[in-house]
Design an enzyme around this catalytic site. Sequence first.
Site, PDB file in Angstrom:
ATOM      1  N   ASN A  60       6.080 -33.677  63.621  1.00 39.46           N
ATOM      2  CA  ASN A  60       5.003 -32.523  63.798  1.00 39.46           C
ATOM      3  C   ASN A  60       6.426 -31.150  63.219  1.00 39.46           C
ATOM      4  O   ASN A  60       6.790 -31.337  64.407  1.00 39.46           O
ATOM      5  CB  ASN A  60       3.953 -32.165  64.606  1.00 39.46           C
ATOM      6  CG  ASN A  60       3.533 -31.275  64.750  1.00 39.46           C
ATOM      7  OD1 ASN A  60       3.965 -30.375  65.155  1.00 39.46           O
ATOM      8  ND2 ASN A  60       2.510 -30.926  63.217  1.00 39.46           N
ATOM      9  N   CYS A 108       2.773 -27.437  74.990  1.00 39.73           N
ATOM     10  CA  CYS A 108       2.261 -25.546  74.338  1.00 39.73           C
ATOM     11  C   CYS A 108       3.143 -24.806  76.010  1.00 39.73           C
ATOM     12  O   CYS A 108       2.984 -25.280  76.635  1.00 39.73           O
ATOM     13  CB  CYS A 108       0.320 -25.289  74.686  1.00 39.73           C
ATOM     14  SG  CYS A 108       0.165 -23.906  74.867  1.00 39.73           S
ATOM     15  N   LYS A 118       1.277 -35.954  72.414  1.00 40.77           N
ATOM     16  CA  LYS A 118       2.240 -34.835  72.082  1.00 40.77           C
ATOM     17  C   LYS A 118       2.747 -33.835  72.706  1.00 40.77           C
ATOM     18  O   LYS A 118       2.025 -33.536  73.450  1.00 40.77           O
ATOM     19  CB  LYS A 118       0.693 -33.503  71.179  1.00 40.77           C
ATOM     20  CG  LYS A 118       1.412 -32.939  70.147  1.00 40.77           C
ATOM     21  CD  LYS A 118       0.226 -31.955  69.462  1.00 40.77           C
ATOM     22  CE  LYS A 118       0.696 -30.716  68.572  1.00 40.77           C
ATOM     23  NZ  LYS A 118       1.165 -30.032  68.745  1.00 40.77           N
ATOM     24  N   MET A 176      -5.764 -27.100  66.823  1.00 41.50           N
ATOM     25  CA  MET A 176      -4.821 -25.119  66.486  1.00 41.50           C
ATOM     26  C   MET A 176      -6.168 -24.812  67.400  1.00 41.50           C
ATOM     27  O   MET A 176      -6.837 -24.454  66.583  1.00 41.50           O
ATOM     28  CB  MET A 176      -4.594 -25.229  65.657  1.00 41.50           C
ATOM     29  CG  MET A 176      -3.308 -25.669  64.614  1.00 41.50           C
ATOM     30  SD  MET A 176      -2.866 -25.262  63.106  1.00 41.50           S
ATOM     31  CE  MET A 176      -4.014 -26.214  62.225  1.00 41.50           C
ATOM     32  N   GLY A 178       6.405 -27.542  60.276  1.00 40.46           N
ATOM     33  CA  GLY A 178       6.531 -26.910  59.529  1.00 40.46           C
ATOM     34  C   GLY A 178       6.684 -28.134  57.881  1.00 40.46           C
ATOM     35  O   GLY A 178       7.395 -27.210  57.378  1.00 40.46           O
ATOM     36  N   GLY A 198       0.082 -28.487  60.593  1.00 38.65           N
ATOM     37  CA  GLY A 198      -1.081 -27.059  61.083  1.00 38.65           C
ATOM     38  C   GLY A 198      -1.161 -25.911  60.260  1.00 38.65           C
ATOM     39  O   GLY A 198      -2.680 -26.358  59.386  1.00 38.65           O
ATOM     40  N   ARG A 199      -0.335 -25.024  60.703  1.00 38.22           N
ATOM     41  CA  ARG A 199      -0.743 -24.030  59.813  1.00 38.22           C
ATOM     42  C   ARG A 199      -0.897 -23.944  58.125  1.00 38.22           C
ATOM     43  O   ARG A 199      -1.955 -23.641  57.866  1.00 38.22           O
ATOM     44  CB  ARG A 199       0.508 -22.735  60.345  1.00 38.22           C
ATOM     45  CG  ARG A 199       0.738 -21.994  61.609  1.00 38.22           C
ATOM     46  CD  ARG A 199       1.856 -21.799  61.964  1.00 38.22           C
ATOM     47  NE  ARG A 199       2.815 -22.731  61.509  1.00 38.22           N
ATOM     48  CZ  ARG A 199       3.660 -22.491  62.181  1.00 38.22           C
ATOM     49  NH1 ARG A 199       4.305 -20.713  62.626  1.00 38.22           N
ATOM     50  NH2 ARG A 199       4.575 -23.131  62.524  1.00 38.22           N
TER      51      ARG A 199
HETATM   52  C1  LIG Z   1      -3.009 -21.029  65.823  1.00 38.38           C
HETATM   53  C2  LIG Z   1      -2.219 -21.958  66.925  1.00 38.38           C
HETATM   54  C3  LIG Z   1      -2.830 -22.361  68.034  1.00 38.38           C
HETATM   55  C4  LIG Z   1      -2.303 -23.975  68.428  1.00 38.38           C
HETATM   56  N1  LIG Z   1      -3.438 -24.446  69.147  1.00 38.38           N
HETATM   57  C5  LIG Z   1      -2.740 -25.929  69.597  1.00 38.38           C
HETATM   58  C6  LIG Z   1      -3.411 -26.360  70.128  1.00 38.38           C
HETATM   59  O1  LIG Z   1      -4.393 -26.421  70.892  1.00 38.38           O
HETATM   60  N2  LIG Z   1      -2.651 -27.451  70.956  1.00 38.38           N
HETATM   61  C7  LIG Z   1      -1.671 -28.338  70.649  1.00 38.38           C
HETATM   62  O2  LIG Z   1      -0.937 -29.291  71.321  1.00 38.38           O
HETATM   63  N3  LIG Z   1      -0.213 -27.223  69.606  1.00 38.38           N
HETATM   64  C8  LIG Z   1      -1.772 -25.974  69.396  1.00 38.38           C
HETATM   65  N4  LIG Z   1      -0.887 -25.801  68.247  1.00 38.38           N
HETATM   66  C9  LIG Z   1       0.980 -25.975  67.537  1.00 38.38           C
HETATM   67  C10 LIG Z   1       0.389 -27.017  66.263  1.00 38.38           C
HETATM   68  O3  LIG Z   1      -0.294 -27.927  66.890  1.00 38.38           O
HETATM   69  C11 LIG Z   1       1.123 -27.606  65.388  1.00 38.38           C
HETATM   70  O4  LIG Z   1       2.481 -28.330  66.750  1.00 38.38           O
HETATM   71  C12 LIG Z   1       2.682 -26.072  65.435  1.00 38.38           C
HETATM   72  O5  LIG Z   1       1.908 -25.105  64.506  1.00 38.38           O
HETATM   73  C13 LIG Z   1       3.557 -26.686  64.165  1.00 38.38           C
HETATM   74  O6  LIG Z   1       2.958 -27.268  63.487  1.00 38.38           O
HETATM   75  P1  LIG Z   1       3.098 -26.668  62.392  1.00 38.38           P
HETATM   76  O7  LIG Z   1       3.817 -25.969  61.450  1.00 38.38           O
HETATM   77  O8  LIG Z   1       2.458 -27.980  60.810  1.00 38.38           O
HETATM   78  O9  LIG Z   1       1.831 -25.300  61.609  1.00 38.38           O
HETATM   79  C14 LIG Z   1      -1.062 -24.275  67.659  1.00 38.38           C
HETATM   80  C15 LIG Z   1      -0.532 -24.002  66.616  1.00 38.38           C
HETATM   81  C16 LIG Z   1      -1.422 -22.611  66.177  1.00 38.38           C
HETATM   82  C17 LIG Z   1      -0.364 -21.943  64.206  1.00 38.38           C
END
Ligand SMILES: Cc1cc2nc3c(=O)[nH]c(=O)nc-3n(C[C@H](O)[C@H](O)[C@H](O)COP(=O)(O)O)c2cc1C
Length: 350
Positions: free
Chosen positions: A226, A115, A154, A33, A228, A248-249
């Site tokens: 991955n 992304c 990813k 992230m 939610g 992630g979050r």
């Molecule tokens: C603030 C933020 C930054 C992120 N930066 C990246 C990143 O650098 N590379 C990436 O593959 N995904 C990035 N993501 C996506 C997360 O890796 C993840 O796929 C996404 O948040 C869904 O997972 P979650 O629902 O568990 O948060 C980012 C997400 C957030 C919220």
Amino acid sequence: MKKLKKLLSAKKKLSNQNIQSNNLNRKVSVAPMMDCTDRHDRFFLRIMSKNVMLYTEMVATKSVLHGDRKKILSYSSEEKPLALQVGGSNKKELSKTSKIAEDMGYDEINLNLGCPSKKVQKNMFGACLMKEPDLVADCIHEMVSKCNIPVTAKTRIGFDDTEDFNYLNEFILKIKKAGCKTFILHARKAILKGLTPKQNLNIPKLNYEMVYKIKKENPDLEIIINGGISKTNEIKEHLKLCDGVMIGRSIYQNPYSLIDIEKEIFHTIDSPTREQVAEKLLKYLEKEVKLGTKVNHIMRHTVGLYHGQIGSKDWKRYLSDNMMAIDSDFQKAKHIMTIVQNNEKANQNI
Ligand SMILES: Cc1cc2nc3c(=O)[nH]c(=O)nc-3n(C[C@H](O)[C@H](O)[C@H](O)COP(=O)(O)O)c2cc1C
């Protein structure tokens, strides 16, 4: 003879890749992230969990090759096992970056194919590469042949109007042929036009079934789901149908939830209390501040330490009053243990 040697060495590299890919434990990982999972955050998370796999924020290959490499790529040995996530679509740049990652001791290199941001699209990396399976396969092939650490991907489950099992499966098969065995699938498609990156994390609906189906169709691949996911019972359910779960979050917002993950998923018996976590972090902070790191660069990641607990507000207030300014100094951090101990007592008394 030379040709045979070359062939054998390429074969050895590929088999090394398989072994190492299998050796890393990706049952639960913390998602890469931007602006969140920097080296300080990863150190903090590692105090709470020895078993989760950690990823860096995405780093563009050009930054690795032409930027301040030491600053961008350095990490503490405590963070391992650690994967470097890269963004790029130039195979030479990607392979050079992979070799650098291996030489710097990273355990895995992960290519970002998920992304959706405009800037990332302009530079031809991230989710827009889902439209270019041949280019991605070429890149992965080059990366795999130039390094001995596992090369993983990813990706999203689709993009724009394309959310189609056959398309995703073909995409994955091409990349698999190029040497990638581990896929992290963010279970929602990317909308490349019209949504901001933030909206792209919530609006397209999650489709876990698509990820399960990919695993069922490709039992030889390591499939990490991955999107939610937050609770340990959810992790357990996904693990019945996939090889790993990436979060992630919810971990960033509630980092101490890693303790539940350690207990429930990895059967860890001894877990640090929040007080012990703060103590360890304070030692790290002191060391880092001496090396020139700003207090707020470390402490900003700890805002959620008391998430859902008594004292959460006091903790946040203390951080914002004392440690979030650019020039906050370490002396103020010394009082942090008083807040921690008060919170611990308050939570024990309920
Ligand atoms: C603030 C933020 C930054 C992120 N930066 C990246 C990143 O650098 N590379 C990436 O593959 N995904 C990035 N993501 C996506 C997360 O890796 C993840 O796929 C996404 O948040 C869904 O997972 P979650 O629902 O568990 O948060 C980012 C997400 C957030 C919220």
